[in-house]
Design an enzyme around this catalytic site. Structure first.
Site, PDB file in Angstrom:
ATOM      1  N   LYS A 107       0.814  -1.216   0.000  1.00 54.31           N
ATOM      2  CA  LYS A 107       0.000   0.000   0.000  1.00 54.31           C
ATOM      3  C   LYS A 107       0.851   1.272   0.000  1.00 54.31           C
ATOM      4  CE  LYS A 107      -4.036  -2.131   2.149  1.00 54.31           C
ATOM      5  NZ  LYS A 107      -3.547  -3.517   2.371  1.00 54.31           N
TER       6      LYS A 107
HETATM    7  C1  LIG Z   1      -4.330  -4.580   1.862  1.00 53.47           C
HETATM    8  C2  LIG Z   1      -3.690  -5.925   1.824  1.00 53.47           C
HETATM    9  C3  LIG Z   1      -4.173  -6.981   1.006  1.00 53.47           C
HETATM   10  C4  LIG Z   1      -5.446  -6.868   0.206  1.00 53.47           C
HETATM   11  O1  LIG Z   1      -5.360  -5.942  -0.859  1.00 53.47           O
HETATM   12  P1  LIG Z   1      -6.689  -5.375  -1.515  1.00 53.47           P
HETATM   13  O2  LIG Z   1      -6.245  -4.363  -2.482  1.00 53.47           O
HETATM   14  O3  LIG Z   1      -7.502  -4.798  -0.397  1.00 53.47           O
HETATM   15  O4  LIG Z   1      -7.392  -6.542  -2.152  1.00 53.47           O
HETATM   16  C5  LIG Z   1      -3.473  -8.175   0.981  1.00 53.47           C
HETATM   17  N1  LIG Z   1      -2.357  -8.347   1.723  1.00 53.47           N
HETATM   18  C6  LIG Z   1      -1.861  -7.371   2.513  1.00 53.47           C
HETATM   19  C7  LIG Z   1      -0.659  -7.649   3.321  1.00 53.47           C
HETATM   20  C8  LIG Z   1      -2.512  -6.133   2.592  1.00 53.47           C
HETATM   21  O5  LIG Z   1      -2.020  -5.183   3.412  1.00 53.47           O
END
Ligand SMILES: *Cc1c(COP(=O)(O)O)cnc(C)c1O
Length: 433
Positions: A107
């Site tokens: 993210k």
């Molecule tokens: C946010 C997250 C996900 C999921 O991603 P999305 O875009 O919400 O589908 C998977 N793994 C980790 C470690 C995350 O932080």
């Protein structure tokens, strides 16, 4: 470029408005009116381009009409200061490691990109300071705080539930200082979210302060994740393994895989996709039945994917004109219990020495079960296993090493503002800033 709402009941928005507002007036998600196809020449030479270079081409297709070329290039280059290597784990299964960013979370890219884009718009219009409010149960707060750290013109307030986030997570947004303020709410995550929601609706507050959110459904946060998939393809192509490439994305709110699907629409030659879920199997059930039936979320070991009503489903539905058959033809599904996650995480470690995190484990297993002999499979390893050290160590007894970047956060001095869950207290606090 104009952005329309997936609910089709709101006026078209500029990129600037879509970024500042996040959600359209009709509660729909913004979609770009056009998704440009990239020229064949780009794909012919993509393996010779750096992550930054190829990402700029992708960014230009999305944002080039709205952001000056040189500024956009700077935003992209500043955001992507790290690599996302593709690593062979076993046979024809490869991990796309998305965890080499500042907070070791995928993210990071979306958060940083959004911070820079917002700053660009603020500077262009000579606006007053913008205040970003974000409620977090852990990971979003750290990615947003670090993404916005040191970006002038923007102040970030991270609201988190006291005693409910891990020490590692807490240290990633309470030790930063500068333009980041951590607010420790005496309540649960839902209380934090309620405070933020009330703040956006409060007229008096909005007259005094310019408020915006950094929610994961924001176009500036999810679209840049498309860069990852072009980079994965480039690396596989360089190894001569890009034919019949299958991309598997561990999914919760489905932002990451939606970005991958945008890439596919732009011409990225990926044969098919798999959305790997934990026990929260809403999308998996949709694939089976054609019915989207949101459920309360269930707690699992892969907790960043504990989502019972994935927001970005609306974007996927819109992208394929609501056709279940089209979605099913391109995207496969998988769902795993905590027991299966434990089993696979251990098995992979014993067989290959590669330490997965609980989220990546779902992706790895989906490829093991679903990949055909003539295909190459790449799954996203979405978090560094050290972020889930307790879980991973308990399963593997491997004592995962904590990367220096993470350890440095933990040495920092915690500073946060104590807050009750009463809105008036939060409002008074904000008005005094
Ligand atoms: C946010 C997250 C996900 C999921 O991603 P999305 O875009 O919400 O589908 C998977 N793994 C980790 C470690 C995350 O932080």
């Amino acid at each position: 470029m104009r952005y329309y709402s997936t609910n089709k009941q709101a006026p078209l928005a500029t990129l600037h408005k879509a970024v500042v507002k996040g959600l359209a007036e009709d509660r729909g998600l913004y979609m770009p009116e056009q998704i440009k196809t990239l020229p064949q020449d780009f794909f012919d030479h993509i393996q010779d381009m750096s992550f930054q270079e190829l990402s700029y081409v992708v960014a230009d297709a999305f944002f080039g009409e709205d952001v000056e070329a040189e500024a956009l290039k700077q935003i992209v280059y500043d955001t992507l200061s790290f690599d996302t290597p593709v690593v062979q784990v076993k046979d024809n299964i490869y991990a796309l490691e998305l965890f080499h960013g500042p907070t070791l979370a995928f993210k990071d890219v979306g958060a940083r990109f959004m911070a820079r884009l917002l700053q660009y718009f603020i500077r262009q219009e000579g606006n007053e300071q913008v205040n970003v409010l974000v409620a977090t149960s852990g990971d979003t707060g750290s990615a947003v705080a670090n993404g916005f750290l040191g970006v002038d013109g923007i102040h970030v307030y991270v609201l988190y539930p006291k005693g409910k986030v891990s020490k590692i997570q807490e240290s990633q947004f309470t030790t930063l200082g500068q333009n980041i303020t951590a607010i420790e709410v005496d309540g649960v995550f839902d209380d934090c979210q309620a405070l933020v929601k009330n703040a956006f609706m409060d007229e008096e507050l909005n007259r005094h302060l310019k408020l915006t959110s950094a929610n994961s459904i924001n176009v500036a946060r999810f679209l840049p994740q498309a860069f990852y998939y072009f980079n994965a393809y480039a690396q596989m192509k360089k190894m001569g393994k890009a034919d019949n490439m299958v991309m598997c994305v561990p999914s919760g709110n489905f932002g990451n895989i939606t970005a991958a699907l945008f890439g596919h629409r732009m011409g990225l030659p990926i044969k098919r996709f798999i959305a790997a879920n934990n026990a929260n199997d809403i999308f998996y059930q949709y694939l089976q039945t054609g019915i989207y039936n949101p459920q309360p979320s269930k707690q699992t070991l892969a907790n960043a994917m504990d989502v019972g009503d994935p927001s970005n489903f609306a974007r996927i539905y819109d992208l394929y004109g609501g056709s279940h058959a089209t979605v099913k033809a391109l995207i496969g599904g998988a769902t795993y219990t905590d027991e299966q996650i434990r089993e696979t995480l251990l098995e992979c470690y014993q067989q290959t020495g590669y330490i997965l995190d609980p989220h990546g484990t779902c992706g790895y297993r989906a490829l093991q079960e679903g990949l055909q002999a003539d295909e190459y499979g790449v799954f996203c390893e979405t978090a560094h296993p050290a972020k889930f050290k307790e879980t991973v160590d308990a399963i593997t007894h491997a004592d995962v090493e904590i990367p220096e970047r993470l350890a440095a956060f933990m040495r920092g001095k915690k500073e946060s503002v104590p807050m009750t869950k009463t809105f008036q207290d939060f409002k008074d606090y904000l008005l005094k800033q």
